[in-house]
Motif scaffolding. Structure first.
Motif, short mmCIF file in Angstrom:
data_model
loop_
_atom_site.label_atom_id
_atom_site.label_comp_id
_atom_site.label_asym_id
_atom_site.label_seq_id
_atom_site.Cartn_x
_atom_site.Cartn_y
_atom_site.Cartn_z
N GLN A 119 -9.21 -1.58 9.50
CA GLN A 119 -8.89 -2.37 8.65
C GLN A 119 -8.58 -3.27 8.19
OE1 GLN A 119 -5.08 -0.26 7.33
NE2 GLN A 119 -5.26 1.30 7.25
N GLY A 138 1.99 -3.43 4.28
CA GLY A 138 1.96 -2.17 5.14
C GLY A 138 0.35 -2.01 4.92
N PHE A 139 -0.48 -3.69 4.78
CA PHE A 139 -2.06 -3.79 5.14
C PHE A 139 -2.60 -4.76 5.91
CE2 PHE A 139 -6.26 -4.69 4.02
CZ PHE A 139 -7.33 -3.12 4.31
N ARG A 194 -3.00 -1.70 8.56
CA ARG A 194 -2.22 -1.13 9.61
C ARG A 194 -3.15 -0.70 10.67
NH1 ARG A 194 2.19 1.05 5.82
NH2 ARG A 194 3.64 1.74 6.94
N ARG A 204 13.99 7.65 0.66
CA ARG A 204 11.82 7.84 0.65
C ARG A 204 11.78 9.28 1.53
NH1 ARG A 204 8.99 2.92 2.60
NH2 ARG A 204 7.36 4.80 3.85
N ILE A 245 -7.78 3.82 1.92
CA ILE A 245 -6.41 2.33 1.47
C ILE A 245 -7.34 1.32 1.74
CG2 ILE A 245 -6.24 2.09 4.52
CD1 ILE A 245 -3.49 2.52 1.84
N LEU A 298 0.74 4.35 -2.71
CA LEU A 298 0.30 5.40 -2.57
C LEU A 298 2.05 6.26 -2.83
CD1 LEU A 298 -0.66 5.13 1.04
CD2 LEU A 298 -2.32 5.88 -0.58
N ARG A 299 3.18 5.73 -2.87
CA ARG A 299 3.63 6.85 -3.41
C ARG A 299 3.69 7.02 -5.13
NH1 ARG A 299 6.27 4.51 0.41
NH2 ARG A 299 7.24 2.56 -0.52
N ILE A 312 1.99 10.83 4.51
CA ILE A 312 2.62 10.34 4.30
C ILE A 312 4.18 11.17 4.66
CG2 ILE A 312 4.20 9.29 2.77
CD1 ILE A 312 2.47 8.27 1.17
N ARG A 344 6.27 7.67 12.70
CA ARG A 344 5.70 6.45 12.00
C ARG A 344 6.38 5.24 13.06
NH1 ARG A 344 9.76 6.03 7.57
NH2 ARG A 344 8.71 4.02 6.13
N THR A 382 0.74 -1.25 -0.39
CA THR A 382 0.09 0.02 -0.11
C THR A 382 0.93 1.36 0.16
OG1 THR A 382 -0.43 -0.18 2.76
CG2 THR A 382 -2.24 -0.65 1.02
N GLY A 383 1.57 0.81 1.03
CA GLY A 383 3.08 2.65 0.39
C GLY A 383 2.87 2.75 -1.14
N LYS A 395 2.39 9.84 9.26
CA LYS A 395 0.19 9.21 9.97
C LYS A 395 -0.13 8.50 9.17
CE LYS A 395 -0.28 13.68 11.87
NZ LYS A 395 -0.55 15.23 11.79
N LEU A 396 -1.04 8.35 9.45
CA LEU A 396 -1.47 7.04 8.67
C LEU A 396 -2.42 7.81 7.50
CD1 LEU A 396 -2.37 4.12 10.86
CD2 LEU A 396 -0.56 5.00 9.24
N VAL A 397 -3.14 7.54 6.11
CA VAL A 397 -3.77 7.56 5.27
C VAL A 397 -4.88 6.83 6.38
CG1 VAL A 397 -4.85 7.17 2.77
CG2 VAL A 397 -2.15 7.49 3.44
N ASP A 430 10.13 10.30 3.74
CA ASP A 430 9.36 9.79 5.16
C ASP A 430 10.69 9.47 5.83
OD1 ASP A 430 8.70 7.32 3.38
OD2 ASP A 430 7.34 7.16 4.28
#
Ligand code: AMP
Length: 212
Positions: free
Chosen positions: A92, A85-86, A88, A156, A64, A35-36, A53, A167, A31-32, A57-59, A158
């Protein structure tokens, strides 16, 4: 095999996902990375996700969950998948359940916070295909260049100290509790991810009952 990879940022989920993808012949869904890519392409989701990101923080869950559901409906996921990554958050994990997605195993990669900070500062990622590298422990053949696609390796945004701490806090507060959710289902497996890459790979194979 329908597998979830869990663990703090920098635990090695991306790297182990890449290895398992080759070994098991199923797709890794990060998922990261999705999103990127969305941020790079400046899609609606990308524009929404960018600040979350960058702040570590979490989206929001609904955003997601919608992305993951859509991705899991694609034909390559019929034979299995690896989620990196999912989920999280507990919400979810519950949404995945509610959508009727059954999971065979949840692999938790355990790494101490002090090691994470050190590891993330030497992490790199391919700007084109997202393959993870580490300039100390997982070097590309040619410095700065991705072995898979020839793309440029970048840091990255982040992976900077202030964001790393956020994180880690988010991981302990919001993601770690999911452990119990999957433990109660009897599908949680734990592997140590502290040592060299080859050791972690062996630990993962053992925890999943796969031949090394
Ligand atoms: P990762 O590449 O898995 O470390 O994810 C990078 C960032 O993307 C995270 O710090 C979050 O901001 C966002 N992200 C990735 N996966 C999720 C998720 N399942 N829920 C919420 N935010 C996510």
């Amino acid at each position: 095999m329908r597998l979830i990879l869990m663990g703090p940022p920098g635990a090695g989920k991306g790297t182990q996902g890449e290895l398992l993808e080759k070994k098991l012949g199923i797709s890794t869904i990060s998922t990261g990375l999705m999103l990127r890519t969305a941020i790079k392409e400046q899609t609606e989701v990308g524009k929404l996700a960018e600040q979350y990101i960058n702040d570590g923080k979490l989206v929001p869950d609904d955003v997601i969950v919608a992305i993951v559901k859509e991705r899991l409906s694609q034909p390559d996921c019929e034979k299995g998948f690896i989620l990196d990554g999912f989920p999280r958050t507990t919400a979810q994990a519950e949404a995945l359940d509610a959508a009727g997605v059954t999971i065979d195993k949840v692999l938790l990669l355990e790494v101490d916070d002090s090691k994470i900070v050190e590891r993330l500062s030497s992490r790199r990622e391919c700007s084109k295909c997202g393959t993870p590298y580490n300039i100390i422990s997982k070097k590309p053949e040619k410095e700065g260049i991705c072995d898979n696609c020839g793309g440029e390796l970048i840091c990255r945004k982040d992976d900077v100290p202030e964001t790393i701490q956020n994180r880690l806090n988010v991981y302990h507060e919001q993601t770690e509790p999911i452990k119990e959710f999957y433990q109660a289902k009897g599908i949680l497996a734990v592997a140590q991810g502290e040592e060299e890459l080859a050791d972690t790979t062996a630990n993962v194979a053992k925890a999943l009952g796969l031949g090394v």
